[in-house]
Design an enzyme around this catalytic site. Structure first.
Site, PDB file in Angstrom:
ATOM      1  N   HIS A  18     -35.195  24.283 115.073  1.00 38.64           N
ATOM      2  CA  HIS A  18     -34.642  25.114 116.155  1.00 38.64           C
ATOM      3  C   HIS A  18     -35.797  25.365 117.129  1.00 38.64           C
ATOM      4  CE1 HIS A  18     -32.298  27.883 118.350  1.00 38.64           C
ATOM      5  NE2 HIS A  18     -31.878  28.694 117.394  1.00 38.64           N
TER       6      HIS A  18
ATOM      7  N   ARG B 231     -26.316  22.167 120.155  1.00 39.28           N
ATOM      8  CA  ARG B 231     -26.421  22.631 118.759  1.00 39.28           C
ATOM      9  C   ARG B 231     -25.387  21.879 117.925  1.00 39.28           C
ATOM     10  NH1 ARG B 231     -26.612  28.830 116.797  1.00 39.28           N
ATOM     11  NH2 ARG B 231     -28.719  28.499 117.547  1.00 39.28           N
TER      12      ARG B 231
ATOM     13  N   LYS C 243     -11.013  15.363 118.101  1.00 38.10           N
ATOM     14  CA  LYS C 243     -10.116  14.181 118.075  1.00 38.10           C
ATOM     15  C   LYS C 243     -10.847  12.975 117.497  1.00 38.10           C
ATOM     16  CE  LYS C 243      -8.416  15.688 122.576  1.00 38.10           C
ATOM     17  NZ  LYS C 243      -8.552  15.331 123.999  1.00 38.10           N
TER      18      LYS C 243
ATOM     19  N   ARG D 223     -27.035  34.155 121.002  1.00 36.43           N
ATOM     20  CA  ARG D 223     -28.287  34.196 121.745  1.00 36.43           C
ATOM     21  C   ARG D 223     -28.664  32.869 122.395  1.00 36.43           C
ATOM     22  NH1 ARG D 223     -28.146  37.914 118.459  1.00 36.43           N
ATOM     23  NH2 ARG D 223     -27.142  36.324 117.235  1.00 36.43           N
ATOM     24  N   THR D 224     -28.621  31.800 121.616  1.00 36.85           N
ATOM     25  CA  THR D 224     -29.175  30.550 122.138  1.00 36.85           C
ATOM     26  C   THR D 224     -28.331  30.062 123.314  1.00 36.85           C
ATOM     27  OG1 THR D 224     -29.849  30.079 119.877  1.00 36.85           O
ATOM     28  CG2 THR D 224     -30.013  28.267 121.449  1.00 36.85           C
TER      29      THR D 224
HETATM   30  N1   CP Z   1     -31.325  33.023 116.926  1.00 34.53           N
HETATM   31  C1   CP Z   1     -30.232  32.276 117.135  1.00 34.53           C
HETATM   32  O1   CP Z   1     -30.269  31.030 117.085  1.00 34.53           O
HETATM   33  O2   CP Z   1     -29.101  33.003 117.382  1.00 34.53           O
HETATM   34  P1   CP Z   1     -27.668  32.399 117.710  1.00 34.53           P
HETATM   35  O3   CP Z   1     -27.192  31.688 116.452  1.00 34.53           O
HETATM   36  O4   CP Z   1     -26.804  33.569 118.064  1.00 34.53           O
HETATM   37  O5   CP Z   1     -27.825  31.417 118.831  1.00 34.53           O
END
Ligand code: CP
Length: 305
Positions: A129, A101, A80, A51-52
């Site tokens: 998040h 991320r 590396k 999603r993100t």
């Molecule tokens: N909600 C969320 O962060 O989903 P993903 O891990 O798929 O990005």
């Protein structure tokens, strides 16, 4: 340079402006088709995501911009031994904005220091998040029509769940919010959040061990997955993974206007039969994520329609 690392980097007023812009984007998508023409978003994902990453990419494409990036540490030169700081410094020469991320808490913050383009934290370990929080606020705003006067049940893994930690911090700034924590003892909310957020700010909360005992009180039920990847010991994960499963029986005592949320991915903590219930908002929630990320990208780049 404005980055988004922690949900508290945004004031309530800035959040209101993002929600207003998100509403306008939903209502008038065509107005925004070229806002980011000739701008590039880099998505640097050192940890898996559906999603993100894809909603960020879809958001930038819908704004007329371009996207580049990688979806795993293995496919980047971090395999590396390159440091995160070096990676983002290099990428800042190729893109106008970065969404990143990383499994290590604080990695996006370190990456953002002395960087000349905005960095968005797309999830750092068990820490924060913030764009999921914006997605959650957008969902609550659109589905409940307000961000105040709400009783919010948070259920499942409250210890490692970064989405829960970020949402609590963000919602604690609104009037008359009551939190109900529903988790097994081992996955309780960390003590520092109980003390630093609830107790310091005098916010009403309670901890319970079953969802049935609080279901009729809730305006929002925020379900979470027990995250296998955060456990050091597989036996503990197996013991706790089925602690809380929402099914249609448990919903019988819930309010008619309950909003059931989940940041997703789901494993088995919401029975698929619940998807047919009009109170299930989690797939809508994932869609709102695209529009609020469009609003965020525009805002951090200082662009308007
Ligand atoms: N909600 C969320 O962060 O989903 P993903 O891990 O798929 O990005």
């Amino acid at each position: 340079m404005k980055h988004l690392i922690d949900p508290m980097d945004l004031t309530v007023q800035e959040i209101d402006q993002l929600l207003e812009l998100g509403d306008d984007i939903i209502a008038h998508k065509e107005k925004y088709q070229e806002v980011c023409k000739h701008k590039q978003l880099a998505t640097l994902f050192f940890e898996p995501s559906t999603r993100t990453r894809l909603s960020f990419e879809s958001a930038m494409l819908a704004l007329g911009g371009d996207v580049l990036g990688f979806s795993s540490a293995d496919s980047s030169s971090s395999s590396k031994g390159e440091s995160v700081s070096d990676t983002v410094r290099v990428v800042s020469g190729y893109a106008d904005i970065i969404a990143m991320r990383h499994p290590k808490e604080g990695a996006p913050f370190l990456a953002s220091r002395n960087l000349e383009i905005p960095v968005i934290n797309a999830g750092d370990g068990g820490h924060n998040h913030p764009t999921q929080t914006l997605t959650d606020l957008m969902t609550i705003h659109r589905e409940k029509g307000r961000l105040h006067d709400l009783t919010i049940g948070l259920c499942g893994d409250l210890k490692f769940g970064r989405t829960v930690h970020s949402l609590i911090k963000a919602m604690s700034r609104y009037e008359n919010i009551h939190f109900v924590m529903i988790s097994p003892e081992e996955l309780r909310l960390p003590e520092y959040i109980l003390k630093d957020v609830f107790e310091k700010k005098g916010i009403s909360y309670k901890e319970v061990r079953t969802m049935e005992e609080v279901m009729p009180e809730l305006d929002i039920l925020y379900m979470t997955r027990v995250q296998k990847e955060r456990f050091f010991n597989e036996a503990d994960y197996i013991r706790l993974k089925d602690s809380f499963i929402l099914d249609t029986d448990k919903l019988k005592s819930a309010r008619e206007d309950l909003c059931i949320m989940h940041p997703l991915p789901r494993v088995n903590e919401i029975a698929t039969k619940v998807d047919e219930d009009p109170r299930a908002c989690y797939f809508k929630q994932a869609r709102y994520g695209k529009y609020i990320r469009m609003a965020l990208i525009m805002t951090l780049l200082g662009l308007s329609a």
